[in-house]
Design a protein around this motif. Structure first.
Motif, PDB file in Angstrom:
ATOM      1  N   ILE A  96     -15.213  -3.195  -8.592  1.00  0.00           N
ATOM      2  CA  ILE A  96     -13.946  -4.178  -8.756  1.00  0.00           C
ATOM      3  C   ILE A  96     -13.462  -4.807  -7.350  1.00  0.00           C
ATOM      4  O   ILE A  96     -12.987  -6.131  -7.401  1.00  0.00           O
ATOM      5  N   VAL A  97     -13.738  -4.051  -6.374  1.00  0.00           N
ATOM      6  CA  VAL A  97     -13.196  -4.586  -5.149  1.00  0.00           C
ATOM      7  C   VAL A  97     -13.726  -5.894  -4.756  1.00  0.00           C
ATOM      8  O   VAL A  97     -13.009  -6.481  -3.985  1.00  0.00           O
ATOM      9  N   SER A  98     -14.610  -6.307  -4.995  1.00  0.00           N
ATOM     10  CA  SER A  98     -15.032  -7.740  -4.530  1.00  0.00           C
ATOM     11  C   SER A  98     -14.797  -8.779  -5.347  1.00  0.00           C
ATOM     12  O   SER A  98     -14.783  -9.800  -5.117  1.00  0.00           O
ATOM     13  N   THR A  99     -13.926  -8.373  -6.433  1.00  0.00           N
ATOM     14  CA  THR A  99     -13.003  -9.356  -7.229  1.00  0.00           C
ATOM     15  C   THR A  99     -11.626  -9.455  -6.659  1.00  0.00           C
ATOM     16  O   THR A  99     -11.319  -8.716  -5.979  1.00  0.00           O
ATOM     17  N   THR A 100     -10.901 -10.340  -7.158  1.00  0.00           N
ATOM     18  CA  THR A 100      -9.416 -10.204  -7.014  1.00  0.00           C
ATOM     19  C   THR A 100      -8.814  -9.622  -8.438  1.00  0.00           C
ATOM     20  O   THR A 100      -7.468  -9.885  -8.445  1.00  0.00           O
ATOM     21  N   LEU A 101      -9.457  -8.966  -9.237  1.00  0.00           N
ATOM     22  CA  LEU A 101      -8.880  -8.571 -10.659  1.00  0.00           C
ATOM     23  C   LEU A 101      -7.606  -7.578 -10.406  1.00  0.00           C
ATOM     24  O   LEU A 101      -6.915  -7.637 -11.191  1.00  0.00           O
ATOM     25  N   PHE A 102      -7.737  -6.799  -9.411  1.00  0.00           N
ATOM     26  CA  PHE A 102      -6.616  -6.028  -9.038  1.00  0.00           C
ATOM     27  C   PHE A 102      -5.388  -6.595  -8.175  1.00  0.00           C
ATOM     28  O   PHE A 102      -4.510  -5.893  -8.104  1.00  0.00           O
ATOM     29  N   SER A 103      -5.810  -7.610  -7.572  1.00  0.00           N
ATOM     30  CA  SER A 103      -4.864  -7.932  -6.813  1.00  0.00           C
ATOM     31  C   SER A 103      -3.637  -8.663  -7.437  1.00  0.00           C
ATOM     32  O   SER A 103      -3.776  -9.612  -8.438  1.00  0.00           O
ATOM     33  N   SER A 104      -2.352  -7.999  -7.270  1.00  0.00           N
ATOM     34  CA  SER A 104      -1.291  -8.302  -8.048  1.00  0.00           C
ATOM     35  C   SER A 104      -1.221  -7.943  -9.293  1.00  0.00           C
ATOM     36  O   SER A 104      -0.109  -8.240 -10.089  1.00  0.00           O
ATOM     37  N   LYS A 105      -2.040  -7.306  -9.850  1.00  0.00           N
ATOM     38  CA  LYS A 105      -2.031  -6.577 -11.337  1.00  0.00           C
ATOM     39  C   LYS A 105      -1.273  -5.422 -11.502  1.00  0.00           C
ATOM     40  O   LYS A 105      -1.391  -4.490 -10.269  1.00  0.00           O
ATOM     41  N   PRO A 106      -0.144  -5.523 -12.138  1.00  0.00           N
ATOM     42  CA  PRO A 106       0.782  -4.218 -12.408  1.00  0.00           C
ATOM     43  C   PRO A 106      -0.072  -2.956 -12.772  1.00  0.00           C
ATOM     44  O   PRO A 106      -0.980  -3.014 -13.589  1.00  0.00           O
ATOM     45  N   VAL A 107      -0.061  -1.874 -11.911  1.00  0.00           N
ATOM     46  CA  VAL A 107      -0.745  -0.787 -12.247  1.00  0.00           C
ATOM     47  C   VAL A 107       0.145   0.593 -12.082  1.00  0.00           C
ATOM     48  O   VAL A 107       0.947   0.593 -11.304  1.00  0.00           O
ATOM     49  N   ALA A 108      -0.151   1.349 -12.910  1.00  0.00           N
ATOM     50  CA  ALA A 108       0.365   2.639 -12.911  1.00  0.00           C
ATOM     51  C   ALA A 108      -0.724   3.889 -12.839  1.00  0.00           C
ATOM     52  O   ALA A 108      -1.689   3.707 -13.164  1.00  0.00           O
ATOM     53  N   LEU A 109      -0.282   5.030 -11.922  1.00  0.00           N
ATOM     54  CA  LEU A 109      -1.148   5.847 -11.480  1.00  0.00           C
ATOM     55  C   LEU A 109      -0.739   7.146 -12.202  1.00  0.00           C
ATOM     56  O   LEU A 109       0.422   7.467 -12.023  1.00  0.00           O
ATOM     57  N   ILE A 110      -1.530   8.051 -12.709  1.00  0.00           N
ATOM     58  CA  ILE A 110      -1.500   9.377 -13.280  1.00  0.00           C
ATOM     59  C   ILE A 110      -2.591  10.260 -12.364  1.00  0.00           C
ATOM     60  O   ILE A 110      -3.712  10.116 -12.849  1.00  0.00           O
ATOM     61  N   VAL A 111      -2.250  11.301 -11.707  1.00  0.00           N
ATOM     62  CA  VAL A 111      -3.148  12.247 -11.481  1.00  0.00           C
ATOM     63  C   VAL A 111      -2.642  13.497 -12.027  1.00  0.00           C
ATOM     64  O   VAL A 111      -1.516  14.012 -11.960  1.00  0.00           O
ATOM     65  N   ALA A 112      -3.536  14.156 -13.001  1.00  0.00           N
ATOM     66  CA  ALA A 112      -3.217  15.133 -13.784  1.00  0.00           C
ATOM     67  C   ALA A 112      -4.231  16.210 -13.539  1.00  0.00           C
ATOM     68  O   ALA A 112      -5.552  16.115 -13.866  1.00  0.00           O
ATOM     69  N   ALA A 113      -3.867  17.352 -12.667  1.00  0.00           N
ATOM     70  CA  ALA A 113      -4.987  18.373 -12.142  1.00  0.00           C
ATOM     71  C   ALA A 113      -4.166  19.770 -12.224  1.00  0.00           C
ATOM     72  O   ALA A 113      -3.129  19.708 -12.024  1.00  0.00           O
ATOM     73  N   LEU A 141       2.444  12.351 -10.449  1.00  0.00           N
ATOM     74  CA  LEU A 141       1.441  13.481 -10.221  1.00  0.00           C
ATOM     75  C   LEU A 141       1.885  14.655 -10.916  1.00  0.00           C
ATOM     76  O   LEU A 141       3.009  15.145 -10.885  1.00  0.00           O
ATOM     77  N   ILE A 142       0.940  15.139 -11.808  1.00  0.00           N
ATOM     78  CA  ILE A 142       1.257  16.100 -12.905  1.00  0.00           C
ATOM     79  C   ILE A 142       0.347  17.478 -12.343  1.00  0.00           C
ATOM     80  O   ILE A 142      -0.833  17.594 -12.766  1.00  0.00           O
ATOM     81  N   LYS A 143       1.000  18.383 -11.657  1.00  0.00           N
ATOM     82  CA  LYS A 143       0.413  19.447 -11.151  1.00  0.00           C
ATOM     83  C   LYS A 143       0.419  20.551 -12.351  1.00  0.00           C
ATOM     84  O   LYS A 143       1.302  20.739 -12.985  1.00  0.00           O
ATOM     85  N   GLY A 144      -0.894  21.265 -12.471  1.00  0.00           N
ATOM     86  CA  GLY A 144      -1.038  22.374 -13.281  1.00  0.00           C
ATOM     87  C   GLY A 144      -0.851  21.958 -14.783  1.00  0.00           C
ATOM     88  O   GLY A 144      -0.344  22.300 -15.910  1.00  0.00           O
ATOM     89  N   ILE A 145      -1.684  20.843 -14.978  1.00  0.00           N
ATOM     90  CA  ILE A 145      -1.833  20.061 -16.491  1.00  0.00           C
ATOM     91  C   ILE A 145      -2.189  20.888 -17.375  1.00  0.00           C
ATOM     92  O   ILE A 145      -1.780  20.836 -18.607  1.00  0.00           O
ATOM     93  N   LYS A 146      -3.116  21.949 -17.134  1.00  0.00           N
ATOM     94  CA  LYS A 146      -3.460  22.683 -18.216  1.00  0.00           C
ATOM     95  C   LYS A 146      -2.366  23.784 -18.977  1.00  0.00           C
ATOM     96  O   LYS A 146      -2.421  23.861 -20.003  1.00  0.00           O
TER      97      LYS A 146
END
Length: 187
Positions: A96-113, A141-146
């Protein structure tokens, strides 16, 4: 009643029935009145990134790019592997990096580990670098997801509260009309 917002959920795991997939399904069901969440859990089907093919990518990549383009917002939910992002998720983002698809796109991030700090830091940096719009409350960030996600789908109450905050933040970002110009896109 408002129409649910079209959201793409990208699972960073290639494992079937992963915590990432399960969290995305919980979000899809719990918030179905306000978001229409399509889950993309096939990043393992994307070929290895090749910058020479970026302008004319394989069909799997074209499909992935079209899902991102059509979505009003994105939720990326991923585990952490060896103190980093899973290689398959990094590969998907590289297409996706070579495109502008993520530029100004609303994004939420979840890391569960188990820990997740390094993957969370890395994913945040990548999304910032490609100029996604990620509000502070759209990062989780969700620590201890299990220990927080039961086998039958029940989820720790504290995590449910955090997920609600994340969804509301993402929707606020989608509704925010105050876009700023980026190095990739003029407003």
């Amino acid at each position: 009643m408002n129409t649910p917002r079209k959201i793409l959920g990208i699972s960073g795991s290639t494992k079937k029935e992963s915590s990432s997939d399960r969290l995305l399904r919980i979000l899809s069901e719990k918030y179905k009145d306000i978001i229409e969440l399509e889950i993309f859990n096939r990043i393992d089907e994307l070929p290895h990134f090749n910058p020479e093919l970026s302008d004319n990518p394989p069909n799997e990549v074209r499909h992935f790019r079209s899902l991102i383009e059509e979505a009003e917002g994105i939720i990326i939910c991923t585990p952490e592997y060896v103190f980093s992002l899973p290689g398959s998720l990094k590969n998907a983002i590289e297409w996706i990096v070579s495109t502008t698809l993520f530029s100004s796109k609303p994004v939420a991030l979840i890391v569960a580990a188990a820990s997740g700090d390094k993957a969370f830091e890395s994913l945040s940096l990548i999304m910032e670098t490609i100029e996604s719009r990620v509000y502070e409350d759209s990062r989780l960030l969700i620590k201890g997801i299990k220990g927080k996600l039961g086998k039958s789908g029940e989820l720790d109450k504290e995590v449910l509260v955090q997920l609600e905050k994340l969804v509301k933040s993402l929707l606020g970002c989608i509704e925010d009309e105050n876009l700023t110009a980026s190095k990739y896109r003029e407003i």
